[in-house]
Design an enzyme around this catalytic site. Sequence first.
Site, PDB file in Angstrom:
ATOM      1  N   THR A 133       3.622 -22.656  15.417  1.00  0.00           N
ATOM      2  CA  THR A 133       4.683 -23.172  16.278  1.00  0.00           C
ATOM      3  C   THR A 133       5.600 -24.130  15.524  1.00  0.00           C
ATOM      4  O   THR A 133       5.180 -24.774  14.565  1.00  0.00           O
ATOM      5  CB  THR A 133       4.040 -23.917  17.477  1.00  0.00           C
ATOM      6  OG1 THR A 133       5.061 -24.584  18.201  1.00  0.00           O
ATOM      7  CG2 THR A 133       3.033 -24.964  17.023  1.00  0.00           C
ATOM      8  N   ASP A 134       6.819 -24.276  16.036  1.00  0.00           N
ATOM      9  CA  ASP A 134       7.743 -25.259  15.443  1.00  0.00           C
ATOM     10  C   ASP A 134       7.320 -26.693  15.753  1.00  0.00           C
ATOM     11  O   ASP A 134       7.808 -27.640  15.135  1.00  0.00           O
ATOM     12  CB  ASP A 134       9.187 -25.016  15.924  1.00  0.00           C
ATOM     13  CG  ASP A 134       9.379 -25.127  17.439  1.00  0.00           C
ATOM     14  OD1 ASP A 134       8.375 -25.325  18.159  1.00  0.00           O
ATOM     15  OD2 ASP A 134      10.533 -25.024  17.890  1.00  0.00           O
ATOM     16  N   GLU A 135       6.380 -26.855  16.711  1.00  0.00           N
ATOM     17  CA  GLU A 135       6.006 -28.221  17.110  1.00  0.00           C
ATOM     18  C   GLU A 135       5.291 -28.977  15.998  1.00  0.00           C
ATOM     19  O   GLU A 135       5.176 -30.203  16.054  1.00  0.00           O
ATOM     20  CB  GLU A 135       5.139 -28.181  18.374  1.00  0.00           C
ATOM     21  CG  GLU A 135       5.859 -27.539  19.532  1.00  0.00           C
ATOM     22  CD  GLU A 135       5.292 -27.895  20.902  1.00  0.00           C
ATOM     23  OE1 GLU A 135       4.462 -28.808  21.002  1.00  0.00           O
ATOM     24  OE2 GLU A 135       5.708 -27.255  21.870  1.00  0.00           O
ATOM     25  N   TYR A 168      -1.871 -30.883  20.955  1.00  0.00           N
ATOM     26  CA  TYR A 168      -1.631 -29.458  20.705  1.00  0.00           C
ATOM     27  C   TYR A 168      -1.018 -29.252  19.321  1.00  0.00           C
ATOM     28  O   TYR A 168      -1.528 -28.473  18.504  1.00  0.00           O
ATOM     29  CB  TYR A 168      -0.712 -28.868  21.785  1.00  0.00           C
ATOM     30  CG  TYR A 168      -0.097 -27.525  21.402  1.00  0.00           C
ATOM     31  CD1 TYR A 168      -0.882 -26.386  21.290  1.00  0.00           C
ATOM     32  CD2 TYR A 168       1.275 -27.415  21.140  1.00  0.00           C
ATOM     33  CE1 TYR A 168      -0.331 -25.164  20.924  1.00  0.00           C
ATOM     34  CE2 TYR A 168       1.840 -26.200  20.779  1.00  0.00           C
ATOM     35  CZ  TYR A 168       1.030 -25.077  20.669  1.00  0.00           C
ATOM     36  OH  TYR A 168       1.578 -23.866  20.302  1.00  0.00           O
ATOM     37  N   LYS A 172      -2.425 -27.364  15.895  1.00  0.00           N
ATOM     38  CA  LYS A 172      -1.761 -26.222  15.243  1.00  0.00           C
ATOM     39  C   LYS A 172      -1.430 -26.580  13.791  1.00  0.00           C
ATOM     40  O   LYS A 172      -1.562 -25.739  12.891  1.00  0.00           O
ATOM     41  CB  LYS A 172      -0.486 -25.823  15.993  1.00  0.00           C
ATOM     42  CG  LYS A 172      -0.702 -25.210  17.368  1.00  0.00           C
ATOM     43  CD  LYS A 172      -1.443 -23.882  17.372  1.00  0.00           C
ATOM     44  CE  LYS A 172      -0.632 -22.726  16.836  1.00  0.00           C
ATOM     45  NZ  LYS A 172      -1.331 -21.422  17.019  1.00  0.00           N
TER      46      LYS A 172
END
Length: 362
Positions: A133-135, A168, A172
């Site tokens: 993810t970009d997060e 989260y 990741k």
Amino acid sequence: MDFRRNILITGGAGFIGSHLVRRMVTRYPDFRIINLDKLTYAGNLANLKDIEDRPNYVFVREDICDLEGILRIMWGYAVDGIIHLAAESHVDRSIRDPFTFARTNVLGTLSLLQAAKACWSDFSGKRFYHISTDEVYGALELTSPEGDAPYGDTLFTEQTRYQPHSPYSASKASSDHFVRAFHDTYGLPVVISNCSNNYGPYQFPEKLIPLFINNIRLRKPLPVYGRGENVRDWLFVEDHVRAIDLIFHEGRDGETYNIGGCNEWKNIDLVRLLVRITDRLLGRPEGTDEDLIAFVKDRAGHDLRYAIDATKLRKELGWGPSLSFEEGLEKTVRWYLDNPEWLDSVTSGDYRNYYEEMYGKR
Ligand code: NAD
Ligand code: DAU
């Protein structure tokens, strides 16, 4: 029947995973697609009803943290490629229960890496593809831009430093580091992609877009966190899985590819657009349901802005989004309104009986 390739897709009963499984099963009839999923609250086999009888599709219920179970599946199906999507994926849940995120996202990824290393004595022709993810990159500022991006000239590139904020995104980020460590230490052929916010059919209605469509349909409040000033970069899910297919086949080993929609929206503007489209498709005067908008307490540690620079993917592999946001959103709203039984079964919990109906009790 002999298959040219045996591809294990983890998390194939979830939102993005089910779109990917459908694409791979239909596009590559000579590949066997093994969908491995634990069927948590987010996994729903009804998402794959239309392809479940295909001869090149297999479903196995398994937990990615169970190394022995994964090894059995990898040997049993002679798996030569893994596309790993299984994860706990909702930021709000990670704030309430970080341990489950560390277990699944970090330890689960590690057990898959271990299994791949153990089963693949020869790495040639093998690939471990981790969907991220970009997060992991943290949050961008909102600034007055000089270029084309509406909310600031700084974008996430593949070189952006990791700076996750939520449990989260921390989980990741950690899994991404393990994937790279297996490449650098053992030579495992890996590739990673980091994508922005997806939307489309079959998304669990805890995420912004399907939750709000369902609430507009039922005339329930639309809880906008804070003042709705946060910005996300939205991509239609089928464009994401097209990128995954391309990267799986043509991406370079050891590389990372950013995937994004070049489509930044402030939450409040997106919600107003969603209300207009949904009202129109429901035959209500456009904008009537804006009175459902309720500004509520902000998400803890709420990242202000995400925006992806997908130049590398475009230049190297020729990928770009295929739909405008208005088209994609209208298609999405239409799908949810045309499938109220899907929304009702998911929100009532009835979908959880589908596995037993299909495969019997475990
Ligand atoms: P989702 O929550 O809809 O689906 C996750 C799937 O993983 C479910 O089917 C669930 O049953 C399965 N799963 C969870 N824990 C498992 C375990 N221990 N063992 C086996 N299966 C398990 O998620 P999604 O939105 O489809 O996201 C898929 C992947 O893409 C995730 O890795 C996520 O981090 C990543 N991603 C999502 C987005 C997005 O906008 N949704 C954007 C970028 C990246
Ligand atoms: O950027 C990629 C990520 O996008 C993925 O890695 C995650 O798996 C996925 O869940 C998504 O994360 P977000 O937190 O951005 O998505 P969510 O739909 O939960 O929220 C989108 C924005 O809307 C965010 O700024 C929070 C806000 N929001 C969300 C909900 C559920 C609200 O204002 N109200 C809500 O009720």
